[in-house]
Design a protein around this motif. Structure first.
Motif, PDB file in Angstrom:
ATOM      1  N   ILE A 127      83.342  95.388 116.975  1.00  0.00           N
ATOM      2  CA  ILE A 127      84.097  95.575 115.941  1.00  0.00           C
ATOM      3  C   ILE A 127      84.302  96.755 115.728  1.00  0.00           C
ATOM      4  O   ILE A 127      85.474  97.325 115.372  1.00  0.00           O
ATOM      5  N   SER A 128      83.249  97.597 115.735  1.00  0.00           N
ATOM      6  CA  SER A 128      83.262  99.001 115.446  1.00  0.00           C
ATOM      7  C   SER A 128      84.353  99.763 116.603  1.00  0.00           C
ATOM      8  O   SER A 128      85.312 100.723 116.066  1.00  0.00           O
ATOM      9  N   LYS A 129      84.645  99.356 117.681  1.00  0.00           N
ATOM     10  CA  LYS A 129      85.586  99.889 118.421  1.00  0.00           C
ATOM     11  C   LYS A 129      86.915  99.587 117.997  1.00  0.00           C
ATOM     12  O   LYS A 129      87.783 100.185 118.160  1.00  0.00           O
ATOM     13  N   ILE A 130      86.988  98.200 117.636  1.00  0.00           N
ATOM     14  CA  ILE A 130      88.390  97.893 117.364  1.00  0.00           C
ATOM     15  C   ILE A 130      88.707  98.417 116.182  1.00  0.00           C
ATOM     16  O   ILE A 130      90.232  98.683 115.987  1.00  0.00           O
ATOM     17  N   ILE A 131      87.912  98.659 115.092  1.00  0.00           N
ATOM     18  CA  ILE A 131      88.200  99.240 114.027  1.00  0.00           C
ATOM     19  C   ILE A 131      88.665 100.633 113.870  1.00  0.00           C
ATOM     20  O   ILE A 131      88.382 101.477 113.022  1.00  0.00           O
TER      21      ILE A 131
END
Lengths: 256, 389
Positions: free
Chosen positions: B15-19
């Motif tokens: 998630i942190s990569k995506i956002i």
């Protein structure tokens, strides 16, 4: 005739924990920019001094050091140089002593384990380390200069910044001034001598002691100019470009 | 519960990569610790039996990367903590993210860079929780003044290391810089198994690396892998395709200019970078100094006065100088006191605005950037469009 400023720099190699040498660099630059020639005398452990050598100095500077550095110079200071330094200060010599150096000029430093380190006893102050019982004094500080200092005509003349000093302190030992000793400033925010009585540093004759470590003079150029002016007995100083100094000083009040 | 924790960690990282909140190397560990505190014991037990730890003020990330690279090229399965996430959160994150679907790590060796103050605590944790055998090589790179408001004095750090190593129960080979006087107590202590490295350029000259500090990083790494039976010759050939870590001489093309980033987070790394720059005669047109005072940088920026003013003036001579970061005014003042000429329009708190200004004034130029830690992350994010931590 050219004016010359002679700075006696004590133990440069051992006592320079937090960029303290910046103070000498700043004094030098602010003097040179006014066409005052600067001579730096390095007073190290292997240099012998006497009253005459000391009286040739205009400003004496000593910084703070790591424990190992302080141990190295401590013996030399007490045995070989203390008396001359005391004489210089008592006669009204101008000096700036930071952190560990400020502590060493007091009566003693008492460690939490009971270890007792005798100081030079030049001014009436002692330092105690409470170990884990009291927090280390770390952080940005804002302090209001002592009114005696503010009313010194030499300071009034050169003061282009204001009545406060800003800096960063980081010390384990807490220092306590005797009642008749004057602090350099009163803390408005952060720690000072001990985090308890709002005092910060000492103003003893023409010598300044402080816990504001490192390049104290970078953010407090009015103190730098005071030291130069006071030590050379000048009525005023030629003005120089302070366009970076002023915003850097102002911004310091907001650092958390 | 452990398996669920590994899945959650991987999900958080994804998630942190995506956002675009970073590469997710610290937050998964933070959450893992919150939801499953026993993860600490689990981590200590799941580490492979060969463990290489790298600590010190400077050179941790580069040395860790060199060792991992050599080992991987020699068919070792290596787990390492990427991007300098070297506190407990970061180490837990890296290990959990390296597990397979069954939650197993399946690696031959772990190469971990460890924050210098956390290092003795990490040894404590291993001593307390590790049940099976463990063969440790600890690289103590150096100690110098860095973030004094957090680390206090170098003496304190050294004493903590020595005490931690002396009571550590697993066999440990200690690799340290033999030219440093302050490491002497380690060498003369018979209870410690020590190996010294120096700053010889013999090996360095056979690689793409440069500078005295990289000579030390490389020599330390070579000893660590030699202790595992890999010869210097084999190591050097393994390094033929080695690239430095983020912000360690990294080059980024941005808006028709070349930005070279050299992390300069304390007096030693700053002076090293300046010295290397003087000795190599790299062509540059401009310099960008960025000084932040965020938590990872330390609140105390006094150390900028330990940057050698003579070197600073020489390096800046006849170049366009830009200054940025939360403490840009003090960095500008420091440069001014060193005798560097600054243009009033070239100093700006915002890194973004500084880059805009640079790109407006210059095309096809090389800009050397000297950021400290958090400003390096910020700068990289602006230059490549994504953050790394």
């Amino acid at each position: 005739m050219t004016t010359k400023l002679t700075i006696g720099y004590f133990y440069k190699d051992q006592l320079n924990l937090y960029g303290d040498n910046g103070n000498v660099e700043i004094l030098t630059m602010r003097a040179l920019r006014r066409n005052i020639y600067v001579d730096i005398v390095h007073i190290d452990t292997d240099l012998k001094i006497n009253s005459k050598a000391m009286s040739a100095l205009d400003i004496v500077f000593m910084g703070g050091g790591p424990d190992s550095g302080q141990k190295e110079v401590y013996k030399d200071l007490l045995k070989n140089k203390g008396d001359y330094l005391n004489e210089y200060i008592q006669k009204g010599g101008v000096g700036l002593f930071i952190c560990g150096a400020y502590q060493l000029l007091g009566h003693y430093y008492k460690a939490d384990d009971g270890t007792f380190i005798e100081g030079l006893g030049i001014y009436d102050m002692y330092t105690q380390h409470f170990g884990g019982r009291k927090a280390r004094c770390v952080g940005n500080v804002v302090a209001r200069l002592n009114s005696d200092f503010l009313s010194d005509p030499v300071f009034s003349e050169v003061n282009f910044l204001g009545g406060k000093i800003v800096g960063f302190c980081n010390h384990g030992g807490r220092s306590y001034l005797a009642d008749d000793m004057a602090p350099l400033a009163y803390v408005e925010r952060g720690y000072g001598n001990n985090g308890e009585d709002d005092t910060e540093g000492i103003l003893f004759k023409n010598t300044l002691g402080t816990y504001f470590h490192g390049p104290l003079l970078s953010r407090n150029a009015h103190i730098a100019d005071y030291l130069i002016s006071k030590s050379l007995g000048m009525d005023s100083l030629p003005s120089i470009d302070n366009s970076l100094v002023i915003p850097a000083y102002t911004a310091s009040f907001k650092y958390k | 519960m452990y398996l669920i924790t590994t899945y959650i960690s991987k999900l958080i990282s994804r998630i942190s990569k995506i956002i675009n909140k970073g590469a997710g190397y610290t937050y998964p560990g933070y959450i893992a610790l919150k939801i499953y505190p026993k993860i600490v014991k689990k981590i200590c037990c799941m580490l492979p039996s060969k463990l290489i730890l790298v600590t010190g003020t400077n050179g941790k990330t580069t040395t860790t990367k060199i060792i991992s690279h050599i080992l991987q090229n020699n068919n070792y399965r290596v787990i390492s903590n990427k991007s300098g996430a070297n506190l407990l959160n970061g180490i837990i994150s890296s290990l959990l993210l390296g597990t397979n679907i069954l939650g197993r790590l399946n690696r031959d060796v772990a190469v971990l860079e460890v924050d210098e103050l956390f290092f003795p605590y990490f040894l404590d944790l291993l001593g307390k929780h590790r049940t099976s055998s463990l063969d440790v090589t600890a690289l103590l790179m150096n100690v110098s003044r860095d973030q004094l408001d957090r680390y206090f004095e170098p003496d304190i750090v050294l004493n903590k290391w020595k005490a931690g190593l002396k009571k550590f129960s697993f066999p440990t080979k200690i690799v340290l810089d033999k030219s440093q006087e302050y490491f002497k107590p380690f060498f003369v202590d018979d209870t410690l198994d020590t190996y010294g490295f120096d700053s010889s350029y013999t090996a360095l000259d056979k690689t793409s690396l440069s500078g005295e500090f990289n000579a030390k990083n490389l020599n330390a790494a070579l000893i660590a892998v030699e202790l595992m039976g890999i010869s210097e010759e084999v190591s050097i050939s393994a390094l033929s395709d080695f690239k430095l870590a983020y912000g360690r001489g990294e080059e980024i093309n941005y808006a028709q200019n070349i930005y070279k980033i050299y992390l300069a987070k304390n007096p030693a790394s700053f002076n090293n970078n300046l010295k290397m720059f003087m000795s190599q005669k790299i062509h540059i047109d401009s310099l960008l100094f960025i000084l932040n005072d965020n938590i990872p940088d330390g609140k105390d920026v006094s150390w900028i006065y330990d940057i050698d003013p003579v070197l600073l003036k020489k390096v800046c001579h006849s170049k366009d100088i830009y200054v940025s970061g939360t403490r840009y005014l003090e960095m500008a003042l420091r440069l001014d006191y060193a005798g560097v000429t600054l243009g009033k329009d070239n100093i700006n708190r915002s890194i973004k605005e500084s880059l805009k200004k640079i790109n407006k004034c210059m095309k096809d130029k090389t800009i050397v950037c000297y950021p400290n830690y958090s400003s390096m992350l910020e700068l990289r994010k602006l230059l490549v469009g994504r953050s790394i931590l």
